[in-house]
Design a protein around this motif. Structure first.
Motif, mmCIF file in Angstrom:
data_model
loop_
_atom_site.group_PDB
_atom_site.id
_atom_site.type_symbol
_atom_site.label_atom_id
_atom_site.label_comp_id
_atom_site.label_asym_id
_atom_site.label_seq_id
_atom_site.Cartn_x
_atom_site.Cartn_y
_atom_site.Cartn_z
ATOM 1 N N ALA A 20 0.848 -1.151 -0.050
ATOM 2 C CA ALA A 20 -0.088 0.069 -0.135
ATOM 3 C C ALA A 20 0.735 1.221 0.035
ATOM 4 O O ALA A 20 0.242 2.418 -0.403
ATOM 5 N N THR A 74 1.049 6.261 1.824
ATOM 6 C CA THR A 74 0.147 5.205 1.906
ATOM 7 C C THR A 74 -1.144 5.467 0.934
ATOM 8 O O THR A 74 -1.546 6.462 0.968
ATOM 9 N N HIS A 75 -1.556 4.602 -0.043
ATOM 10 C CA HIS A 75 -2.740 4.663 -0.848
ATOM 11 C C HIS A 75 -3.842 4.398 -0.005
ATOM 12 O O HIS A 75 -3.900 2.995 0.160
ATOM 13 N N VAL A 76 -4.688 5.387 0.478
ATOM 14 C CA VAL A 76 -5.876 5.332 1.094
ATOM 15 C C VAL A 76 -7.044 4.980 -0.184
ATOM 16 O O VAL A 76 -7.202 5.757 -0.756
ATOM 17 N N GLN A 77 -7.556 3.795 -0.096
ATOM 18 C CA GLN A 77 -8.735 3.809 -1.002
ATOM 19 C C GLN A 77 -9.776 4.837 -0.979
ATOM 20 O O GLN A 77 -10.381 5.163 0.139
ATOM 21 N N GLY A 78 -9.722 5.341 -2.096
ATOM 22 C CA GLY A 78 -10.927 6.530 -2.380
ATOM 23 C C GLY A 78 -10.287 7.824 -1.790
ATOM 24 O O GLY A 78 -11.049 8.875 -1.852
ATOM 25 N N SER A 82 -3.811 10.785 -1.708
ATOM 26 C CA SER A 82 -2.831 9.539 -2.109
ATOM 27 C C SER A 82 -3.158 8.925 -3.571
ATOM 28 O O SER A 82 -2.178 8.572 -4.047
ATOM 29 N N THR A 83 -4.505 8.877 -4.122
ATOM 30 C CA THR A 83 -4.672 8.354 -5.289
ATOM 31 C C THR A 83 -3.903 9.057 -6.357
ATOM 32 O O THR A 83 -3.115 8.613 -7.344
ATOM 33 N N HIS A 86 -0.036 8.442 -5.885
ATOM 34 C CA HIS A 86 0.206 7.008 -6.480
ATOM 35 C C HIS A 86 0.456 7.047 -7.936
ATOM 36 O O HIS A 86 1.120 6.424 -8.654
#
Length: 243
Positions: A20, A74-78, A82-83, A86
């Motif tokens: 992640a 850290t890629h946080v979903q949603g 971070s999106t 990444h």
């Protein structure tokens, strides 16, 4: 206190640290040295159709005389910030502001140090450890690093190499959801603090200091443990939280 001025940075490299987390290396577009103290953070200004957003990250690399610095994100979903980061490709540019923050470890401190982190909270501690090593510090620096699974251990090879090569450095990862094959420490970081703090304080090498970074719940628990049960003074406990 006025904010530092903004400046442009360019993404030069990215690598996967865990499932992640990605490390992004940036450099100043103007080529000027990026001066900061180990433990500080920087804000990135991200363009979006509905308006700019800012996201702040601790600097993972140690201070140098170059224009580059590293962040572990850290890629946080949603999560829009971070999106976006990444998905960023090398060569892309952003505006940034910094450095900022007071969670630092002055290099004139001579006592032993216990570093306590979970997740990407390890990044400012990585910066501190490398800065101290570069300055020739030889007193103990022990890192307790808590994550869920073995593949979540950020910079594992690097920390293990430091511990092998320098007798004053110890690396103590602990897993809260380790597999049966894991032979190291288990449980949350606070489980291991009394043992390590007492051992460090008993070496007779000066007053130990603890540097804690992670989410609020962990930081508060470790601070209370040190202050209320292990009799550490306020001056010996330094912390920063991410939430």
């Amino acid at each position: 206190m006025p904010l530092p001025p903004t400046f442009e940075v360019r993404l030069t490299e990215k690598r996967q640290l865990s499932p992640a987390v990605r490390e992004l290396t940036f450099e100043r577009q103007d080529g000027a040295p990026f001066a900061f103290e180990a433990g500080q953070w920087i804000s990135l200004i991200l363009p979006r159709e509905d308006g700019e957003i800012r996201r702040s990250y601790s600097i993972a690399s140690p201070p140098t005389t170059t224009s580059s610095f590293q962040l572990a994100i850290t890629h946080v979903q949603g999560g829009p910030g971070s999106t976006y980061l990444h998905d960023l490709t090398p060569g892309s540019t952003l505006r940034a502001v910094g450095p900022q923050g007071f969670f630092t470890r002055p290099l004139d401190k001579t006592g032993p140090s216990l570093f306590v982190a979970t997740g990407t909270g390890v990044t400012p501690l990585r910066s501190m450890m490398h800065a101290a090593k570069a300055a020739g510090h030889t007193l103990p620096m022990w890192l307790v690093f808590g994550v869920r699974h073995e593949d979540d251990i950020l910079y594992r090879d690097e920390f293990e190499a430091l511990a092998r090569e320098h007798t004053n450095i110890r690396f103590e990862p602990t897993l809260s959801r380790g597999s049966e094959m894991w032979g190291g420490r288990r449980g949350y970081v606070q489980t291991h603090i009394p043992e390590l703090w007492s051992e460090l304080a008993g070496l007779g090498l000066g007053v130990p200091h603890t540097y804690i970074c992670g989410l609020k719940r962990m930081v508060s628990t470790v601070r209370d443990l040190l202050r209320k049960e292990l009799n550490a003074t306020r001056e010996q406990v330094h912390s920063e939280r991410y939430d």
